[in-house]
Design an enzyme around this catalytic site. Structure first.
Site, PDB file in Angstrom:
ATOM      1  N   ARG A 113       0.833  -1.208   0.000  1.00  0.00           N
ATOM      2  CA  ARG A 113       0.000   0.000   0.000  1.00  0.00           C
ATOM      3  C   ARG A 113       0.870   1.263   0.000  1.00  0.00           C
ATOM      4  NH1 ARG A 113      -5.435   1.507   0.962  1.00  0.00           N
ATOM      5  NH2 ARG A 113      -6.084  -0.539   1.650  1.00  0.00           N
ATOM      6  N   HIS A 128     -10.660  -0.001  -0.446  1.00  0.00           N
ATOM      7  CA  HIS A 128     -11.113   0.461   0.860  1.00  0.00           C
ATOM      8  C   HIS A 128      -9.863   0.802   1.674  1.00  0.00           C
ATOM      9  CE1 HIS A 128     -12.990   0.346   4.850  1.00  0.00           C
ATOM     10  NE2 HIS A 128     -14.137   0.490   4.224  1.00  0.00           N
ATOM     11  N   TYR A 129     -10.009   1.633   2.692  1.00  0.00           N
ATOM     12  CA  TYR A 129      -8.843   1.999   3.499  1.00  0.00           C
ATOM     13  C   TYR A 129      -8.375   0.860   4.402  1.00  0.00           C
ATOM     14  CZ  TYR A 129     -12.277   2.892   7.204  1.00  0.00           C
ATOM     15  OH  TYR A 129     -13.289   2.765   8.114  1.00  0.00           O
ATOM     16  N   ARG A 130      -9.192  -0.168   4.570  1.00  0.00           N
ATOM     17  CA  ARG A 130      -8.806  -1.295   5.425  1.00  0.00           C
ATOM     18  C   ARG A 130      -7.907  -2.272   4.673  1.00  0.00           C
ATOM     19  NH1 ARG A 130     -14.643  -1.454   7.594  1.00  0.00           N
ATOM     20  NH2 ARG A 130     -14.393  -0.266   9.522  1.00  0.00           N
TER      21      ARG A 130
END
EC number: 3.1.15.-
Length: 181
Positions: A113, A128-130
């Site tokens: 990431r 998604h940020y997860r």
């Protein structure tokens, strides 16, 4: 295949080092699974061209590992840029998941990431940020159930597609033996 919010996108990158401010992405691939970890689709494995100056700056571990696998030679011969790879992977994701529906899945995925945020920001923004990080279960299992952790066999090929398949296999193992789902 239609988009499904329950699909998971698994990712792995090979890089020239660990620092996204100076190192670059040299290989990337994705696999789509359903929520039960059944493989639905594989992206092409994208080898990204990097100039010799970047490749020459790799440390010995990276030169040795990526040299033995043949990746360095593939990188030199590739005509795919980071921007082109980003667009191809974005189009692949759009076929399988809506924007911001899937966590980024993989092993020690925060490192991928970081590189994606630096070098492929549009792709990173589609996730998604997860994160769904197999290494979290690995670390918990080593501490809470070390006898189960010993059952995980790592081949560590350091090739994007092989590493993703290994991560999915490892997650299946933890699901069955550690989480008992």
């Amino acid at each position: 295949m239609a988009q499904d919010t329950n699909n998971l996108i698994w990712l792995d990158m090979e890089m020239t080092g660990l620092n996204p401010d100076q190192d670059r992405i040299i290989e990337v691939a994705m696999i789509v699974t359903d929520s039960n970890l059944n493989v639905l689709a594989e992206s092409p494995v994208l080898v990204i061209h990097q100039p010799d100056a970047i490749l020459d700056g790799m440390d010995d571990w990276n030169k040795n590992t990526h040299g033995k696998s043949g990746l360095i030679e593939k990188v030199k011969n590739s005509t795919v840029s980071e921007a082109e790879a980003e667009q191809l992977l974005l189009e692949f994701m759009m076929q399988h998941v809506p924007e911001r529906a899937t966590p980024m899945c993989g092993n020690t995925i925060h490192q991928d990431r970081r590189f994606m945020a630096r070098w492929m920001p549009k792709l990173e923004a589609y996730f998604h940020y997860r994160n769904l990080d197999v290494s979290t279960l690995k670390e918990l299992c080593k501490r809470w159930r070390p006898e189960i952790a010993k059952g995980v066999v790592k081949r560590g090929k350091h090739e994007a597609l092989a590493d993703i398949l290994e991560s999915i296999e490892e997650m299946r193992y933890y699901r069955e033996h550690f989480l008992k789902v």
